[in-house]
Design a protein around this motif. Structure first.
Motif, mmCIF file in Angstrom:
data_model
loop_
_atom_site.group_PDB
_atom_site.id
_atom_site.type_symbol
_atom_site.label_atom_id
_atom_site.label_comp_id
_atom_site.label_asym_id
_atom_site.label_seq_id
_atom_site.Cartn_x
_atom_site.Cartn_y
_atom_site.Cartn_z
ATOM 1 N N THR A 89 0.906 -1.101 0.023
ATOM 2 C CA THR A 89 -0.059 -0.050 0.070
ATOM 3 C C THR A 89 0.963 1.452 0.120
ATOM 4 O O THR A 89 2.086 1.225 0.642
ATOM 5 N N ASN A 90 0.129 2.366 -0.616
ATOM 6 C CA ASN A 90 0.847 3.691 -0.484
ATOM 7 C C ASN A 90 -0.383 4.399 0.339
ATOM 8 O O ASN A 90 -0.806 3.802 0.907
ATOM 9 N N ASP A 91 -0.225 5.794 0.165
ATOM 10 C CA ASP A 91 -0.967 6.757 1.190
ATOM 11 C C ASP A 91 -2.418 6.390 0.693
ATOM 12 O O ASP A 91 -3.113 6.565 1.715
ATOM 13 N N LYS A 92 -2.725 5.929 -0.326
ATOM 14 C CA LYS A 92 -4.220 5.818 -0.807
ATOM 15 C C LYS A 92 -4.624 4.677 -1.433
ATOM 16 O O LYS A 92 -5.955 4.495 -1.268
ATOM 17 N N THR A 93 -3.995 3.578 -1.844
ATOM 18 C CA THR A 93 -4.306 2.576 -2.598
ATOM 19 C C THR A 93 -3.687 1.363 -2.208
ATOM 20 O O THR A 93 -2.455 1.211 -2.033
ATOM 21 N N VAL A 94 -4.482 0.185 -1.997
ATOM 22 C CA VAL A 94 -3.935 -0.924 -1.497
ATOM 23 C C VAL A 94 -3.972 -2.048 -2.644
ATOM 24 O O VAL A 94 -4.859 -1.885 -3.439
ATOM 25 N N LYS A 95 -2.976 -2.732 -2.878
ATOM 26 C CA LYS A 95 -3.086 -3.557 -4.038
ATOM 27 C C LYS A 95 -2.521 -4.854 -3.632
ATOM 28 O O LYS A 95 -1.498 -5.190 -2.889
ATOM 29 N N LEU A 96 -3.292 -5.936 -4.316
ATOM 30 C CA LEU A 96 -2.838 -7.492 -3.905
ATOM 31 C C LEU A 96 -2.189 -7.869 -5.013
ATOM 32 O O LEU A 96 -2.451 -7.975 -6.324
ATOM 33 N N TRP A 97 -0.952 -8.526 -4.774
ATOM 34 C CA TRP A 97 -0.036 -8.737 -6.018
ATOM 35 C C TRP A 97 0.105 -10.408 -5.886
ATOM 36 O O TRP A 97 0.381 -10.892 -4.766
ATOM 37 N N LYS A 98 0.267 -10.913 -7.094
ATOM 38 C CA LYS A 98 0.602 -12.362 -6.913
ATOM 39 C C LYS A 98 2.004 -12.473 -7.534
ATOM 40 O O LYS A 98 1.990 -11.937 -8.687
ATOM 41 N N VAL A 99 2.579 -13.384 -7.030
ATOM 42 C CA VAL A 99 3.977 -13.532 -7.479
ATOM 43 C C VAL A 99 3.960 -15.095 -7.848
ATOM 44 O O VAL A 99 3.969 -15.979 -6.822
ATOM 45 N N SER A 100 4.352 -15.418 -9.125
ATOM 46 C CA SER A 100 4.284 -16.899 -9.493
ATOM 47 C C SER A 100 5.376 -17.252 -10.359
ATOM 48 O O SER A 100 5.933 -16.345 -11.006
ATOM 49 N N GLU A 101 5.667 -18.435 -10.460
ATOM 50 C CA GLU A 101 6.672 -19.037 -11.124
ATOM 51 C C GLU A 101 6.091 -19.615 -12.517
ATOM 52 O O GLU A 101 5.058 -20.159 -12.350
ATOM 53 N N ARG A 102 6.892 -19.268 -13.438
ATOM 54 C CA ARG A 102 6.549 -20.042 -14.795
ATOM 55 C C ARG A 102 7.966 -20.763 -15.156
ATOM 56 O O ARG A 102 8.899 -20.074 -15.459
ATOM 57 N N ASP A 103 7.924 -22.116 -15.406
ATOM 58 C CA ASP A 103 8.991 -22.818 -15.827
ATOM 59 C C ASP A 103 8.628 -23.696 -17.027
ATOM 60 O O ASP A 103 9.713 -24.384 -17.458
ATOM 61 N N LYS A 104 7.507 -23.625 -17.372
ATOM 62 C CA LYS A 104 7.095 -24.291 -18.763
ATOM 63 C C LYS A 104 6.190 -23.047 -19.513
ATOM 64 O O LYS A 104 5.796 -22.411 -19.186
ATOM 65 N N ARG A 105 6.493 -23.532 -20.869
ATOM 66 C CA ARG A 105 5.590 -22.872 -21.914
ATOM 67 C C ARG A 105 4.918 -23.497 -22.970
ATOM 68 O O ARG A 105 5.663 -24.508 -23.333
ATOM 69 N N PRO A 106 4.027 -23.111 -23.759
ATOM 70 C CA PRO A 106 3.252 -24.121 -24.567
ATOM 71 C C PRO A 106 3.976 -23.604 -25.939
ATOM 72 O O PRO A 106 4.149 -22.611 -26.146
ATOM 73 N N GLU A 107 4.357 -24.540 -26.482
ATOM 74 C CA GLU A 107 4.912 -24.699 -27.761
ATOM 75 C C GLU A 107 4.110 -25.272 -29.005
ATOM 76 O O GLU A 107 3.780 -26.486 -28.639
ATOM 77 N N GLY A 108 3.865 -24.907 -30.200
ATOM 78 C CA GLY A 108 3.328 -25.757 -31.085
ATOM 79 C C GLY A 108 1.801 -25.227 -31.445
ATOM 80 O O GLY A 108 1.029 -25.956 -31.598
#
Lengths: 132, 449
Positions: free
Chosen positions: B116-135
């Motif tokens: 949060t800063n003085d006025k706004t609260v934010k919910l952050w998601k921190v996630s890992e990505r170790d695969k990606r779709p190909e094809g």
């Protein structure tokens, strides 16, 4: 001041203080000053009142709170701003003093004077690798 | 000594572990660290700064080869959480400075935090990505659309491994609920709600709902001229989801029960230490203003920090604290100049260790103090570059008040008041601490024999 009747406040009479050498010296100093009849806090208050005689009677009252609530207030008049932009072609306006954030009185803010409200595009230095 | 929940006995020695941040003297204001917080397992350590950025460090897995070196914290993710704003309607500049970060307990593979800063609260998601779709069928490997006419066969995209990528995404933005400046956020033990507190009001939010919040405390007087105190900090009880406390600029703490009424303007408990009126000075109220309040992990006590002391209160005793610790009482004779340079308004935080046996808070000159509640011993340590050799043991520091200054002591007049340690954090279960010294983050650990 009679120590026997002195009510325990945050700085007195806590057993923990005896263990702490810093506290002992602090207390000693307070002892000597007490003998002179003035607590360090009161001595500091006297110093402050001497410097700023007009300081409010309210001890730390609403003035601080109002100032705290109004943090961030910046005043900007678009009319003045546009007038100044127009006049700037003709004559030099008094430029901002050393404190550019203080926009008061004769000084009309110009585009150069307004603080840059850019977000930090640079990555935090904490993320830039460790210093060991 | 096995690293663990240690009491601050004679055997506990603190060592330098890591230092994050640059050496340069002209560090920008944006780099000033404004909050530090471990997550519930201690695996992650988050910092927020004045520039609105969040940096998350992750503890590396301990290797069997280096038993003497416990897991170090390395950068895991960094993102811009808040940006500067200007409220044109009110002519208010809204700083991007991160006031507080609070972690949610982990419930799946991703990590969640509130910032949060003085006025706004934010919910952050921190996630890992170790695969990606190909094809893909309709896109080529660079993402460009393929001409449908050239597609003659269908294939099923497959997941292929890729280099680990850590992404941070804002999942919720809780805005426009605070007229005044947010000083605290606290996640409730129900994991469904949290509260945000500003100078005059406290709001209760549900994580899923961003366009509404319940106002649970409102101390704004009908006539602002009658304003006598503001809310300075607030926190939920660690186990009882109906209970929370908030502290005030007058040095009092109120405990509220949300079961009692929807608007908790009437407190259930009121904690205040009586003051001798003859002691009262111009500074009394200012230095009694509570800058931080924290429940113990057990939930039986609260700790408060005011300008000169740290106090521990038992929830069952409202009329005085059970313990009072002097942080830097020698400043009492400096109050005049500290008022003039505004240092008297500095907001120091305080923290408990994992077992609630030791408490820690910061001071000036990059000093920080630890108090062992059981042995009543205390120590002053310093976060400085000079003591930054790996595993270097920190030497206790002493401030000399009187005339004779010993060789390794520092006199009150030599203290650097621009070097203040306002934010510290203690690992939830181990003796690892993170200390923010302006733009640098120090990590200290207890000595492993």
């Amino acid at each position: 001041m009679d120590r026997a009747t002195h009510c325990p406040g945050p700085s007195m009479s806590q057993k923990q203080e005896e263990e702490n050498p810093t506290e002992e010296t602090g207390e000693e100093k307070q002892d000597t000053q007490e003998k002179e009849g003035v607590l360090p806090e009161k001595a500091e208050e006297a110093k402050l009142k001497a410097k700023y005689p007009s300081l409010g009677q309210k001890p730390g009252g609403s003035d601080f709170l109002m100032k705290r609530l109004q943090k961030g207030q910046k005043y900007f008049d678009s009319g003045d701003y546009n007038m100044a932009k127009a006049k700037m072609k003709n004559k030099q306006l008094p430029s901002a003093g050393p404190d550019k954030n203080l926009v008061t009185g004769d000084h009309i803010p110009t585009p150069q004077d307004l603080p840059q409200r850019k977000s930090s595009l640079v990555t935090s230095k904490l993320a830039g690798g460790q210093v060991e | 000594m096995i690293p663990g929940l240690g009491a601050l006995t004679q055997d506990t020695l603190w060592c330098f572990s890591q230092l994050k941040g640059t050496v340069e003297i002209g560090a920008t204001e944006a780099d000033i660290i404004s909050t530090v917080e471990f997550n519930h397992t201690g695996e992650l350590l988050a910092t927020g700064d004045k520039g609105g950025r969040v940096v998350i460090f992750q503890r590396e897995q301990e290797s069997k080869n280096q038993v003497h070196r416990r897991g170090e914290y390395n950068v895991y993710s960094t993102f811009q959480s808040h940006e500067p704003e200007f409220d044109y309607l009110k002519s208010l500049e809204i700083e991007e400075k991160i006031n507080k970060i609070r972690w949610l307990p982990q419930q799946n593979a991703a990590y969640f935090l509130l910032s949060t800063n003085d006025k706004t609260v934010k919910l952050w998601k921190v996630s890992e990505r170790d695969k990606r779709p190909e094809g893909y069928n309709l896109k080529d490997e660079e993402g460009r659309l393929r001409d449908p006419a050239t597609i003659t066969t269908l294939r099923v995209p497959v997941l292929r491994p890729m280099d680990l990528m850590v992404e941070a995404t804002p999942r919720r933005v809780f805005a426009n609920a605070h007229t005044y400046h947010i000083n605290s956020i606290s996640v409730n033990s129900d994991y469904e709600t949290y509260m945000s507190a500003d100078d005059l009001r406290i709001n209760l939010w549900n994580f899923e709902i961003t366009n509404q919040s319940f106002n649970i405390v409102d101390i704004k007087p009908a006539n602002m001229e009658e304003l006598t105190e503001v809310i300075t900090a607030a926190e939920f009880h660690p186990h009882h989801c109906n209970t929370f406390v908030y502290s005030s600029s007058k040095g009092t703490i109120r405990l509220c029960d949300m079961r009692a009424s929807a608007l908790c303007d009437r407190h259930t408990k009121f904690f205040e230490e009586p003051e001798d009126p003859s002691n009262r000075s111009f500074f009394s109220e200012i230095i009694s203003s509570i800058s931080d309040v924290k429940f113990s992990h057990s939930g039986r006590c609260i700790m408060t920090r005011d300008y000169l002391t740290v106090k521990v209160w038992d929830l069952n005793m409202e009329n005085r604290p059970v313990e009072t610790y002097q942080v830097h009482d020698y400043l009492r004779s400096k109050l005049c100049s500290l008022y003039e340079n505004d240092c008297i308004f500095d907001k120091f935080e305080c923290v408990w260790n994992g077992s609630d046996s030791v408490i820690m808070t910061g001071s000036y000159n990059n000093f920080f103090r630890m108090f062992d509640r059981n042995t009543k011993r205390d120590v002053t340590l310093e976060a400085s570059r000079e003591n930054s050799k790996p595993r270097a043991i920190l030497k206790p520091r002493k401030v000399c008040v009187g005339g004779k200054r010993r060789k390794d002591e520092i006199s009150v007049d030599s203290l650097d008041f621009s070097k203040k340690i306002l934010h510290t954090a203690w690992h939830p279960s181990e003796n690892i601490i993170a200390v923010a010294a302006t733009n640098n983050l120090y990590i200290f650990q207890d000595k492993v024999n």
